[in-house]
Design an enzyme around this catalytic site. Structure first.
Site, short mmCIF file in Angstrom:
data_model
loop_
_atom_site.label_atom_id
_atom_site.label_comp_id
_atom_site.label_asym_id
_atom_site.label_seq_id
_atom_site.Cartn_x
_atom_site.Cartn_y
_atom_site.Cartn_z
N CYS A 101 -13.47 -49.31 30.52
CA CYS A 101 -13.61 -48.15 31.45
C CYS A 101 -12.98 -48.67 32.80
CB CYS A 101 -15.09 -47.82 31.64
SG CYS A 101 -15.29 -46.43 32.57
N HIS A 143 -15.93 -40.48 25.26
CA HIS A 143 -16.07 -41.65 26.45
C HIS A 143 -16.08 -40.73 27.75
CE1 HIS A 143 -15.11 -45.43 28.65
NE2 HIS A 143 -15.04 -44.32 29.60
N GLU A 144 -14.92 -39.83 27.79
CA GLU A 144 -14.54 -39.21 29.29
C GLU A 144 -15.60 -38.17 29.46
OE1 GLU A 144 -12.76 -40.58 31.07
OE2 GLU A 144 -11.76 -41.94 29.39
N HIS A 147 -18.58 -39.27 31.13
CA HIS A 147 -18.60 -39.33 32.68
C HIS A 147 -19.21 -38.15 33.14
CE1 HIS A 147 -16.57 -43.20 33.31
NE2 HIS A 147 -15.86 -43.03 32.43
NI NI Z 1 -14.58 -44.48 31.51
#
Ligand code: NI
Length: 179
Positions: A101, A143-144, A147
């Site tokens: 990341c 994953h995105e 956030h």
């Molecule tokens: Ni990330």
């Protein structure tokens, strides 16, 4: 369009739940996407979420294009902008895979994710996007989108023996500078 500073783990702004975008196709939204694109390109990332540059909105972008030196072994994923995303797993099956990341530079960890998902959201003009994804593509989306809920991948690691410095774990990787 300017490459922005990427916030790093420890910054409380990465732990917020992002707000939904309510108006599409605005100059502000287009400018945000240009900034995110420039930032991602500069860092050679495969994904970026608006909160990573301090903008608390549900906007992510991801995709490898033809080739990405940070993940040379993964199949290409089309470059995608996704706004107000909703992810639904297609089964309960999960798998572990390596993630890095841009907000956690220099490290990689093995993270469990759903194997296959359906996701939907909107592009910058408000056009509905619906897609099914599996493997690396599904991992990237999860994953995105994490956030946007204030979750960084180390918070999902189960086995901390599988977490370490990229240069030690993957000494042959050509570009580990920003990862
Ligand atoms: Ni990330």
């Amino acid at each position: 369009m300017t490459a922005k500073e990427i916030l790093k783990m420890g910054d409380p702004r990465l732990l917020r739940v992002a707000q939904m975008v309510e108006e599409f196709d605005t100059p502000e939204l287009h400018n945000l996407l240009k900034d995110m694109q420039a930032t991602m390109k500069h860092a050679q990332g495969v994904g970026l979420a608006a909160p990573q540059i301090g903008v608390n909105l549900q906007v992510v972008m991801f995709g490898t294009g033809e080739h990405n030196p940070r993940y040379p072994d993964e199949a290409p994923v089309a470059k995608t902008v996704l706004i107000n995303p909703v992810i639904t797993p297609l089964s309960e099956d999960t798998e572990e895979g390596w993630e890095g990341c841009l907000s956690v530079p220099g490290l990689r960890g093995k993270v469990p994710r759903w194997k296959s998902i359906h996701y939907k959201g909107y592009d910058e003009r408000g056009v509905l996007i619906e897609c099914e994804a599996k493997g690396f593509h599904a991992r990237m989306v999860q994953h995105e989108c994490d956030h946007l809920w204030g979750i960084l991948y180390p918070m999902r690691i189960k086995d901390f023996t599988q977490f370490g410095y990229t240069q030690v774990l993957f000494p042959d990787l050509s570009d580990t500078s920003e990862d």
